[in-house]
Enzyme design. Structure first.
Site, short mmCIF file in Angstrom:
data_model
loop_
_atom_site.label_atom_id
_atom_site.label_comp_id
_atom_site.label_asym_id
_atom_site.label_seq_id
_atom_site.Cartn_x
_atom_site.Cartn_y
_atom_site.Cartn_z
N GLY A 1 -5.05 -5.92 -1.44
CA GLY A 1 -4.17 -7.36 -1.02
C GLY A 1 -3.02 -7.01 0.35
O GLY A 1 -2.26 -5.97 0.55
N ASP A 2 -2.28 -7.94 0.90
CA ASP A 2 -1.31 -8.07 1.86
C ASP A 2 -1.60 -6.90 3.47
O ASP A 2 -0.66 -6.12 3.67
CB ASP A 2 0.07 -7.83 1.23
N LYS B 1 -4.10 -9.74 7.51
CA LYS B 1 -4.82 -10.20 7.50
C LYS B 1 -4.04 -11.50 8.73
O LYS B 1 -5.20 -11.72 9.13
CB LYS B 1 -6.21 -11.47 6.30
N GLY C 1 -1.37 -15.08 0.73
CA GLY C 1 -0.31 -15.72 1.66
C GLY C 1 -0.18 -14.43 3.36
O GLY C 1 0.24 -13.02 2.92
N HIS C 2 -0.61 -15.39 4.11
CA HIS C 2 -1.44 -14.65 5.44
C HIS C 2 -0.13 -15.05 6.59
O HIS C 2 0.31 -15.91 6.50
CB HIS C 2 -2.19 -15.03 5.89
N GLN D 1 -7.26 -11.77 -0.25
CA GLN D 1 -6.69 -10.69 -1.32
C GLN D 1 -7.23 -9.53 -0.25
O GLN D 1 -7.16 -9.27 0.41
CB GLN D 1 -7.07 -10.61 -2.24
N THR E 1 -8.34 -10.62 -8.51
CA THR E 1 -8.16 -12.45 -8.72
C THR E 1 -9.49 -13.00 -9.26
O THR E 1 -9.63 -11.88 -9.45
CB THR E 1 -7.56 -12.01 -7.31
N GLY F 1 3.87 -3.82 14.43
CA GLY F 1 4.90 -4.85 15.67
C GLY F 1 4.29 -6.28 14.09
O GLY F 1 3.13 -5.87 14.59
P1 GDP Z 1 -1.86 -10.38 4.76
O1 GDP Z 1 -1.84 -11.49 3.23
O2 GDP Z 1 -3.17 -9.33 4.34
O3 GDP Z 1 -1.97 -11.49 5.67
O4 GDP Z 1 -0.51 -9.72 4.66
P2 GDP Z 1 1.18 -9.98 4.49
O5 GDP Z 1 1.81 -11.12 5.48
O6 GDP Z 1 0.97 -11.02 3.20
O7 GDP Z 1 1.73 -9.39 4.48
C1 GDP Z 1 1.69 -8.26 5.49
C2 GDP Z 1 3.74 -7.87 6.66
O8 GDP Z 1 3.20 -7.50 7.74
C3 GDP Z 1 3.84 -9.56 6.54
O9 GDP Z 1 5.07 -9.54 6.63
C4 GDP Z 1 3.42 -9.25 8.27
O10 GDP Z 1 4.07 -10.03 9.46
C5 GDP Z 1 3.78 -7.40 8.59
N1 GDP Z 1 2.68 -7.54 9.80
C6 GDP Z 1 1.53 -7.70 10.16
N2 GDP Z 1 1.77 -6.19 10.74
C7 GDP Z 1 2.45 -5.26 10.27
C8 GDP Z 1 2.51 -4.23 11.33
O11 GDP Z 1 2.05 -3.95 12.77
N3 GDP Z 1 4.12 -3.73 11.71
C9 GDP Z 1 5.33 -4.27 11.24
N4 GDP Z 1 6.19 -3.22 11.22
N5 GDP Z 1 4.57 -5.03 9.91
C10 GDP Z 1 3.93 -6.06 10.30
P1 IMO Z 2 -3.75 -12.14 0.23
O1 IMO Z 2 -4.48 -13.18 0.70
C1 IMO Z 2 -1.47 -9.07 -2.69
C2 IMO Z 2 -2.68 -10.29 -6.89
C3 IMO Z 2 -1.64 -10.67 -7.40
C4 IMO Z 2 -1.50 -10.39 -9.30
C5 IMO Z 2 -2.91 -11.06 -9.28
C6 IMO Z 2 -4.41 -11.87 -9.35
O2 IMO Z 2 -2.29 -12.95 0.54
O3 IMO Z 2 -3.32 -10.19 0.70
P2 IMO Z 2 -3.48 -14.17 -9.10
O4 IMO Z 2 -2.79 -15.20 -8.50
O5 IMO Z 2 -4.65 -14.03 -8.05
O6 IMO Z 2 -4.20 -14.96 -10.13
O7 IMO Z 2 -3.54 -12.93 -9.07
O8 IMO Z 2 -3.43 -10.37 -8.23
N1 IMO Z 2 -2.48 -11.65 -5.62
C7 IMO Z 2 -2.37 -10.81 -4.68
N2 IMO Z 2 -2.17 -9.67 -3.85
N3 IMO Z 2 -1.52 -10.57 -2.34
C8 IMO Z 2 -2.58 -11.39 -2.13
O9 IMO Z 2 -3.26 -12.37 -1.21
C9 IMO Z 2 -3.02 -11.42 -3.23
N4 IMO Z 2 -3.76 -12.84 -4.17
C10 IMO Z 2 -3.61 -12.79 -5.12
O10 IMO Z 2 -0.42 -10.05 -7.54
O11 IMO Z 2 -1.93 -9.26 -9.28
MG MG Z 3 -0.58 -11.66 2.07
#
Ligand code: GDP
Ligand code: IMO
Ligand code: MG
Length: 423
Positions: free
Chosen positions: A19-20, A23, A47-48, A223, A238, A414
Site C-alpha cells: 500500500g501507499d 496510487k 488514503g490516496h 492497498q 486487509t 514529485g
Molecule cells: P496511495 O495510498 O497509494 O495513494 O499513496 P499515499 O498517498 O498514501 O502515499 C504516497 C505519498 O507519497 C503521498 O504523500 C504522495 O503525495 C507522495 N508522493 C507520491 N508520488 C511521489 C513522488 O514521486 N515523489 C514524492 N516526493 N512524493 C510522492
Molecule cells: P492505501 O489504499 C497501507 C494495512 C493496515 C494494516 C492492515 C489491515 O492508502 O494504499 P485494515 O484497516 O485494512 O483492517 O488494516 O492493512 N492497510 C494499509 N496500509 N495503505 C493502505 O491503503 C492500507 N489499508 C490497510 O496498516 O496493516
Molecule cells: Mg495510502
C-alpha cells in the site's frame, strides 16, 4: 508501446506492495484521459493523496479521478462505504470548488456502521499478535457482509431503514457487548441518506454501457497485492482484494477485458502496521527515507517502515495479475543515497528460494539476496524525460525492467500532478 499518458480503453491501477505506493497521484495523472474512474476495493482504510491545481486531498472513498470534472466516478459494489467519511470528503470538494455531480455509489455496496469501528478496536485490543489495522472498521464490515448480515447502501433508500438499523444495532449490542443507541445511529444515518440518495445507482450497468461505447475506463485499486485477504501475508492483511480479482468482484468484469494493468510501487517499498518485510532497511537509512519521503500514513498518521524494493514479490504480483506496465513513484526520494539495494532473491536456511508460501512466518524467516547499485546525488525533481535522469538512476530502473520483464512506463519524481516521466 505508446506513452501511458495517451492510454485508451480499459486500464487498472494495482498496488503491488503493502500500500501507499502513490496510487492517488497516478490515478489523478491518468484520469485526465478517462471517461470513467471506478474504485473497486477497500474502504475508509484507504488514503490516496492527490495534489493538483485544486489543492491537496486525502481520498478515502471517492475515486481519485473526481478532479476530472467531465468524468463519471464510481464507487463499486465491493467497496466498504463509510458515510461519515464520504460526506466529509464531499464537503472538502465543495470548499475547493470541485464538482461531484457525476459520482455514483453502487447500491449493493456494504455500509461501514459505528459498530464495525468499535469491533475493529476491541478485536485489535484482545489480539495477541496485533495486525495494526487502521481502525476504520473495514475488517468487521466485510465480515458481516460475507456473513450476510450487514446493511447495504440500498437500505438507505428503504422505507424500513429505521427498523433495519434498530434490529442490527440490538444484535450487535448483544453479541459484542456494545452499548450503541439504535436511535442515535438512526438519526445520523437518516441525515446521511438524504445527502447520499442522489448519488446511489447501479455502477455495473454504467461500466457495461461505457464498454460498449469504447470509452476510457480507469479502475482504481486500494492497498496493495500483499495485503490481499487471500494472497497476502495473512493475518497481516486487509479484508478485500487489491489485485485484478477486485475489479471482477465489484464490476463483473473479466480481467481479459483489461487493456492495461499498471502495477504501481515506490522506488523503494514501505509497510505500515504489523507483518513481515524481508527487505527492511537498516535504521540509519530508514530514518533518512522516512524524513525525506514523509513516510507517515495518510489515514492514520503512523510511521511507515521502509524497505528496499523487493523484486521477488513484484514478480509474484505480476504472475498473478498479468501487469502490462510498471509505475515507479518517489524516485526523487532515493537521490543522495550512496548505494541502493534491490532485492532479487530470498534465502531460507542458506538455500535459495522464492516466494513459496504466503504464510507470514515464511517471509519472516527468509533473508533477502541483494544486488547493489551506485546511487546518484543530483536532485531529479525537475526531470521529465528518461534520458535526462542521472546514469545511475537509469541503470536502477533498467535493472527492475530487466528482472521483471515489465516495461516501466511511469516514473514520478514529485508528489504533484505532472511531476512525472512518461517513458
Ligand atoms: P496511495 O495510498 O497509494 O495513494 O499513496 P499515499 O498517498 O498514501 O502515499 C504516497 C505519498 O507519497 C503521498 O504523500 C504522495 O503525495 C507522495 N508522493 C507520491 N508520488 C511521489 C513522488 O514521486 N515523489 C514524492 N516526493 N512524493 C510522492
Ligand atoms: P492505501 O489504499 C497501507 C494495512 C493496515 C494494516 C492492515 C489491515 O492508502 O494504499 P485494515 O484497516 O485494512 O483492517 O488494516 O492493512 N492497510 C494499509 N496500509 N495503505 C493502505 O491503503 C492500507 N489499508 C490497510 O496498516 O496493516
Ligand atoms: Mg495510502
Amino acid at each position: 508501446m505508446a506513452k501511458l499518458n495517451k492510454w485508451h480503453g480499459t486500464a487498472a491501477v494495482i498496488g503491488i506492495d503493502w500500500g501507499d505506493s502513490g496510487k492517488g497521484r497516478l490515478i489523478d495523472d491518468l484520469s485526465q484521459n478517462a471517461n470513467v474512474i471506478a474504485r473497486f476495493n477497500g474502504g475508509s482504510n484507504t488514503g490516496h493523496t492527490v495534489s493538483n491545481k485544486f489543492g491537496k486531498f486525502a481520498m478515502h472513498i471517492t475515486p481519485s479521478g473526481i478532479f476530472n470534472q467531465k468524468a463519471t466516478c464510481l464507487v463499486g459494489r465491493n467497496v466498504a462505504v463509510n458515510l461519515e467519511v464520504l460526506i466529509q470528503e464531499l464537503d472538502s470538494f465543495k470548499k475547493a470548488g470541485v464538482a461531484f455531480k457525476n459520482l455514483v455509489i453502487d447500491e449493493q455496496a456494504p455500509l461501514t456502521m459505528p459498530w464495525h469501528i468499535l469491533r475493529d478496536g476491541i478485536r485489535e485490543k484482545v489480539r495477541k499478535s496485533k495486525i495494526g489495522t487502521t481502525g476504520n472498521g473495514v475488517g468487521p464490515t466485510y465480515a458481516d457482509y460475507t456473513e450476510r448480515v450487514g446493511l447495504k447502501v440500498i437500505d438507505l433508500l428503504s422505507s424500513d431503514l429505521k427498523e433495519k438499523i434498530y434490529n442490527e444495532a440490538e444484535i450487535q449490542n448483544k453479541f459484542f457487548n456494545l452499548k450503541i443507541s439504535p436511535n442515535d445511529v438512526y438519526s445520523k444515518f437518516s441525515k446521511y441518506s438524504k445527502v447520499i440518495k442522489p448519488y446511489v445507482g447501479n455502477t455495473i450497468q454504467i461500466i457495461k454501457q461505457n464498454l460498449q461505447k469504447n470509452k476510457n475506463i480507469l479502475f482504481e485499486g486500494a492497498q496493495g497485492y500483499f495485503l490481499d485477504i487471500d494472497a497476502g501475508t495473512y493475518p497481516f492483511v486487509t479484508s478485500s482484494n487489491p489485485g485484478v480479482v477486485g475489479i471482477w468482484r465489484s464490476y463483473d468484469l473479466h480481467p481479459q477485458n483489461l487493456d492495461h494493468v499498471i502495477g504501481i510501487t515506490k522506488a523503494y517499498t514501505t509497510r505500515v502496521g504489523s507483518g513481515p518485510m524481508p527487505t527492511k532497511m537498516d535504521e540509519k537509512t530508514s530514518k533518512q527515507i522516512i524524513e525525506k519521503g514523509h513516510e507517515v500514513g495518510t489515514t492514520t498518521g503512523r510511521i511507515r517502515s521502509p524497505g528496499w524494493q523487493d523484486l521477488v514479490l513484484l514478480k509474484y504480483a505480476h504472475e498473478a495479475n498479468h501487469l502490462t506496465a510498471l509505475a515507479i513513484t518517489k524516485l526523487d526520494i532515493l537521490s543522495g543515497q550512496k548505494k541502493i539495494k534491490l532485492g532479487v532473491g530470498y534465502k531460507l536456511n542458506g538455500k535459495e528460494t522464492t516466494y513459496l508460501s504466503h504464510s507470514s512466518e515464511f517471509l519472516e524467516n527468509v533473508r533477502p539476496v541483494y544486488e547493489e547499485f551506485e546511487g546518484w546525488q543530483e536532485d531529479i525533481s525537475n526531470v521529465r524525460e528518461f534520458e535526462r535522469l542521472p546514469k545511475n538512476a537509469k541503470k536502477y530502473i533498467e535493472a527492475i525492467e530487466k528482472f521483471t520483464k515489465i516495461p516501466v512506463k511511469f516514473i514520478s519524481v514529485g508528489p504533484k500532478r505532472g511531476e512525472v516521466i512518461y517513458v
